[in-house]
Design a protein around this motif. Structure first.
Motif, PDB file in Angstrom:
ATOM      1  N   PRO A 133     -20.551  -4.981  47.873  1.00  0.00           N
ATOM      2  CA  PRO A 133     -20.678  -3.597  48.365  1.00  0.00           C
ATOM      3  C   PRO A 133     -19.924  -3.357  49.670  1.00  0.00           C
ATOM      4  O   PRO A 133     -19.374  -2.278  49.889  1.00  0.00           O
ATOM      5  CB  PRO A 133     -22.193  -3.446  48.544  1.00  0.00           C
ATOM      6  CG  PRO A 133     -22.780  -4.371  47.523  1.00  0.00           C
ATOM      7  CD  PRO A 133     -21.858  -5.565  47.502  1.00  0.00           C
ATOM      8  N   LYS A 158     -18.727   2.226  41.437  1.00  0.00           N
ATOM      9  CA  LYS A 158     -19.146   0.960  40.838  1.00  0.00           C
ATOM     10  C   LYS A 158     -19.168   1.030  39.320  1.00  0.00           C
ATOM     11  O   LYS A 158     -18.655   0.132  38.638  1.00  0.00           O
ATOM     12  CB  LYS A 158     -20.517   0.578  41.379  1.00  0.00           C
ATOM     13  CG  LYS A 158     -21.061  -0.744  40.858  1.00  0.00           C
ATOM     14  CD  LYS A 158     -22.397  -1.056  41.516  1.00  0.00           C
ATOM     15  CE  LYS A 158     -22.972  -2.370  41.018  1.00  0.00           C
ATOM     16  NZ  LYS A 158     -24.272  -2.686  41.673  1.00  0.00           N
ATOM     17  N   HIS A 171     -17.792  -3.964  42.531  1.00  0.00           N
ATOM     18  CA  HIS A 171     -18.649  -2.936  43.125  1.00  0.00           C
ATOM     19  C   HIS A 171     -17.881  -1.656  43.445  1.00  0.00           C
ATOM     20  O   HIS A 171     -18.322  -0.851  44.269  1.00  0.00           O
ATOM     21  CB  HIS A 171     -19.298  -3.496  44.385  1.00  0.00           C
ATOM     22  CG  HIS A 171     -20.164  -4.691  44.122  1.00  0.00           C
ATOM     23  ND1 HIS A 171     -21.516  -4.605  43.897  1.00  0.00           N
ATOM     24  CD2 HIS A 171     -19.837  -6.009  43.994  1.00  0.00           C
ATOM     25  CE1 HIS A 171     -22.007  -5.805  43.666  1.00  0.00           C
ATOM     26  NE2 HIS A 171     -21.010  -6.682  43.722  1.00  0.00           N
TER      27      HIS A 171
END
Length: 425
Positions: A133, A158, A171
């Motif tokens: 992330p 994502k 991500h």
């Protein structure tokens, strides 16, 4: 296993095989080129198109160095985003370089089409994937900077990135539709063949052993011959060999290794990279993955395969493959190879000026587009005497203190990273 291993996938599947011979005797040319990779072969082709006589020598075989060990991602621009480039070389020069390299995929795929180069060209874009992330912040920054200069890139969330890649381990991603994939060795050899077809003289297994400058010409000596030429291009990049009378610019060698599966079954192949984009991630110790034309997954990362840590790299690659694509857990890698990336301290390519000559080096992991473009542009500049069209200003000298130690630092870091990740799963 060394980088000269015949198990390289690109060697095994290359369909371009230009004629070759060793330079013997005396040869005169307008332009002498040392190095038979993207830069040298692109320059030879352009110089012949301009009517110049050309003699290119390669110490091994065409594409033997970094060009033939490449991942095969034909990207636009450089690894650095535009504002970082501007901060290093100034906004005017940076904008000029970014604009020139934005068109590099057009140049590459145009040459492939025009010269019918059999190098598996697929131009469906590339995906710069967030490995975690936290990687999305960097991709967001890159997207904003690229879009500000007109690049048609798209930031994918994502869900979209995972659908494009076929993996739950990404991500988000930055999609660049200008880019694509090629068989990198076949492209290098295809450029060599095209230059030969245009009338350039290309010789392999002909290393330069000595270099000197006469009153109005360069003298290049090989084990069995000699070239006399008005102009000179040094295009050895990360694979420069010792040459008497010449000191190659200092660079940092960063190693990159790859492995390839056997062709995947259609059911699995349809789930992985269904759009055939090429990928790399945002991790500090970067990895990449892509498909070839026969459905082999090619996966790689930073590291070399010629020292004690090669088993660590190999083990990590198997685990990485399974983590990205669980359906491939336990799938063996049929080919393993590695090559050297030539880095500069600024992560920017360089054109160093010689008397009636240039040295091109330091593509820092972006050899296909920049190498092709720089080869063409330096050939134009040498033959016309006009440097204004060069993609960036020339430098008169280049030094990089402790280059060897820096390369060792990168290799040690990659080995330790792969060891730790392999042990913690």
């Amino acid at each position: 296993m060394t980088s000269e291993s015949p198990s390289s996938l690109w060697q095994n599947t290359c369909r371009e095989n230009p004629s070759s011979s060793v330079l013997t005797g005396e040869v005169s040319a307008d332009l002498a080129i040392i190095g038979g990779g993207y830069t040298g072969c692109s320059a030879a082709l352009k110089a012949r198109e301009m009517g110049a006589t050309v003699c290119l020598i390669e110490a091994e075989t065409f594409g033997h160095g970094g060009s033939g060990r490449n991942v095969g991602l034909a990207n636009a621009g450089l690894w650095l985003p535009p504002e970082d480039i501007n901060a290093r070389i100034g906004p005017k020069t940076g904008a000029q370089l970014s604009q020139a390299l934005a068109m590099a995929p057009d140049l590459v795929y145009g040459l492939i089409e025009h010269h019918d180069i059999a190098c598996e060209p697929v131009r469906n874009g590339t995906l710069h994937c967030a490995h975690a992330p936290s990687g999305m912040a960097d991709l967001q920054r890159r997207a904003e900077q690229l879009q500000a200069i007109g690049a048609p890139v798209q930031l994918l969330d994502k869900a979209e990135a995972q659908a494009r890649v076929g993996s739950q381990q990404v991500h988000g991603a930055l999609f660049d539709p200008r880019a694509g994939t090629i068989q990198p060795l076949a492209y290098a050899r295809g450029l060599a063949r095209a230059a030969q077809d245009a009338g350039a003289q290309l010789y392999d297994h002909s290393p330069a052993t000595a270099l000197s400058r006469g009153k109005a010409e360069w003298l290049v000596t090989t084990p069995k011959g000699r070239i006399q030429a008005k102009h000179l291009l040094m295009a050895t990049n990360g694979y420069a060999l010792p040459i008497a009378g010449y000191q190659a610019p200092s660079i940092v060698h960063v190693n990159y290794f790859q492995g390839a599966t056997a062709p995947l079954p259609p059911a699995i192949r349809s789930q992985i990279l269904p759009g055939q984009e090429g990928c790399w991630d945002s991790a500090l110790v970067m990895s990449s993955w892509r498909m070839d034309q026969q459905g082999r997954l090619v996966i790689g990362a930073m590291g070399a395969l010629d020292h004690f840590g090669s088993k660590i790299h190999h083990s990590w690659l198997i685990r990485k493959l399974a983590a990205l694509f669980p359906a491939l857990a336990g799938t063996p890698l049929e080919s393993l190879w590695f090559g050297r990336i030539a880095m500069t301290s600024e992560h920017l390519p360089k054109i160093q000026k010689l008397t009636d000559g240039y040295v091109c080096f330091g593509y820092s992991g972006r050899g296909i587009g920049p190498g092709t473009l720089f080869g063409q542009q330096v050939a134009k500049a040498l033959l016309s005497g006009d440097e204004t069209a060069l993609p960036l200003p020339v430098c008169t000298n280049h030094s990089l203190p402790f280059a060897g130690l820096r390369g060792a630092y990168y290799e040690t870091g990659a080995t330790l990273t792969h060891l730790i990740k392999d042990r913690i799963g």
